[in-house]
Design a protein around this motif. Sequence first.
Motif, PDB file in Angstrom:
ATOM      1  N   ARG A  11       0.872  -1.183   0.000  1.00  0.00           N
ATOM      2  CA  ARG A  11       0.000   0.000   0.000  1.00  0.00           C
ATOM      3  C   ARG A  11       0.906   1.229   0.000  1.00  0.00           C
ATOM      4  NH1 ARG A  11      -4.242   0.384   4.329  1.00  0.00           N
ATOM      5  NH2 ARG A  11      -4.621   2.231   3.064  1.00  0.00           N
ATOM      6  N   ILE A  12       1.125   1.764  -1.173  1.00  0.00           N
ATOM      7  CA  ILE A  12       2.042   2.894  -1.328  1.00  0.00           C
ATOM      8  C   ILE A  12       1.558   4.089  -0.522  1.00  0.00           C
ATOM      9  CG2 ILE A  12       3.088   4.483  -2.990  1.00  0.00           C
ATOM     10  CD1 ILE A  12       2.796   2.160  -5.062  1.00  0.00           C
ATOM     11  N   ASP A  13       0.238   4.322  -0.519  1.00  0.00           N
ATOM     12  CA  ASP A  13      -0.310   5.443   0.245  1.00  0.00           C
ATOM     13  C   ASP A  13      -0.001   5.302   1.733  1.00  0.00           C
ATOM     14  OD1 ASP A  13      -2.061   3.201   0.330  1.00  0.00           O
ATOM     15  OD2 ASP A  13      -3.774   4.479   0.817  1.00  0.00           O
ATOM     16  N   LYS A  14      -0.098   4.097   2.231  1.00  0.00           N
ATOM     17  CA  LYS A  14       0.183   3.841   3.646  1.00  0.00           C
ATOM     18  C   LYS A  14       1.674   4.055   3.945  1.00  0.00           C
ATOM     19  CE  LYS A  14      -1.072   1.972   7.669  1.00  0.00           C
ATOM     20  NZ  LYS A  14      -2.118   2.459   8.538  1.00  0.00           N
TER      21      LYS A  14
ATOM     22  N   ALA B  63      18.106   0.105  -1.994  1.00  0.00           N
ATOM     23  CA  ALA B  63      18.684   0.878  -3.093  1.00  0.00           C
ATOM     24  C   ALA B  63      17.699   1.948  -3.563  1.00  0.00           C
ATOM     25  CB  ALA B  63      19.044  -0.041  -4.256  1.00  0.00           C
ATOM     26  N   GLU B  64      18.230   3.127  -3.840  1.00  0.00           N
ATOM     27  CA  GLU B  64      17.386   4.245  -4.252  1.00  0.00           C
ATOM     28  C   GLU B  64      16.570   3.907  -5.498  1.00  0.00           C
ATOM     29  OE1 GLU B  64      17.771   9.022  -5.160  1.00  0.00           O
ATOM     30  OE2 GLU B  64      19.522   7.919  -4.463  1.00  0.00           O
ATOM     31  N   SER B  65      17.177   3.203  -6.448  1.00  0.00           N
ATOM     32  CA  SER B  65      16.449   2.827  -7.662  1.00  0.00           C
ATOM     33  C   SER B  65      15.292   1.878  -7.343  1.00  0.00           C
ATOM     34  CB  SER B  65      17.389   2.197  -8.684  1.00  0.00           C
ATOM     35  OG  SER B  65      17.999   1.038  -8.156  1.00  0.00           O
ATOM     36  N   SER B  66      15.493   0.988  -6.386  1.00  0.00           N
ATOM     37  CA  SER B  66      14.419   0.068  -5.983  1.00  0.00           C
ATOM     38  C   SER B  66      13.295   0.819  -5.295  1.00  0.00           C
ATOM     39  CB  SER B  66      14.964  -1.020  -5.058  1.00  0.00           C
ATOM     40  OG  SER B  66      15.873  -1.839  -5.746  1.00  0.00           O
ATOM     41  N   VAL B  67      13.659   1.762  -4.429  1.00  0.00           N
ATOM     42  CA  VAL B  67      12.646   2.572  -3.750  1.00  0.00           C
ATOM     43  C   VAL B  67      11.833   3.338  -4.790  1.00  0.00           C
ATOM     44  CG1 VAL B  67      12.269   4.539  -2.198  1.00  0.00           C
ATOM     45  CG2 VAL B  67      13.901   2.750  -1.564  1.00  0.00           C
ATOM     46  N   TYR B  68      12.493   3.905  -5.791  1.00  0.00           N
ATOM     47  CA  TYR B  68      11.796   4.637  -6.844  1.00  0.00           C
ATOM     48  C   TYR B  68      10.782   3.731  -7.549  1.00  0.00           C
ATOM     49  CZ  TYR B  68      10.805   7.356 -10.981  1.00  0.00           C
ATOM     50  OH  TYR B  68      10.144   8.040 -11.976  1.00  0.00           O
TER      51      TYR B  68
ATOM     52  N   LEU C 158       7.837   2.840  -5.141  1.00  0.00           N
ATOM     53  CA  LEU C 158       6.927   3.950  -4.887  1.00  0.00           C
ATOM     54  C   LEU C 158       6.195   4.410  -6.139  1.00  0.00           C
ATOM     55  CD1 LEU C 158       9.007   5.987  -2.315  1.00  0.00           C
ATOM     56  CD2 LEU C 158       7.027   4.525  -1.889  1.00  0.00           C
ATOM     57  N   SER C 159       6.736   4.124  -7.305  1.00  0.00           N
ATOM     58  CA  SER C 159       6.034   4.492  -8.540  1.00  0.00           C
ATOM     59  C   SER C 159       5.042   3.403  -8.940  1.00  0.00           C
ATOM     60  CB  SER C 159       7.027   4.741  -9.670  1.00  0.00           C
ATOM     61  OG  SER C 159       7.676   3.545 -10.039  1.00  0.00           O
ATOM     62  N   GLY C 160       5.095   2.258  -8.249  1.00  0.00           N
ATOM     63  CA  GLY C 160       4.164   1.176  -8.522  1.00  0.00           C
ATOM     64  C   GLY C 160       4.581   0.260  -9.656  1.00  0.00           C
TER      65      GLY C 160
END
Length: 78
Positions: free
Chosen positions: A5-8, A31-36, A39-41
């Motif tokens: 749940r990205i919103d959460k 990793a920053e690329s993984s977080v991106y 979070l972008s879905g």
Amino acid sequence: MYRLRIDKLWKIAAEHGDTTRVAIHRRTGIAESSVYRILSGTSQPDLNSALRIAEAYGVRVEELMERTAPTGAESVPA
């Protein structure tokens, strides 16, 4: 199947002062690329990453995930 749940995650991260992808990356060590991508879905966290996120923000992994209806091959019993 389960999805993050990205919103959460954004809400919990903001409560800890993390309002950017970089801040989430720094707190979780993912990793920053993984977080991106997460979070972008465009991708879902693997179990290790989901657990790291939950631990970093002091929540249970179940609070960050939601169950989704199975589709296609996922609905075939093993």
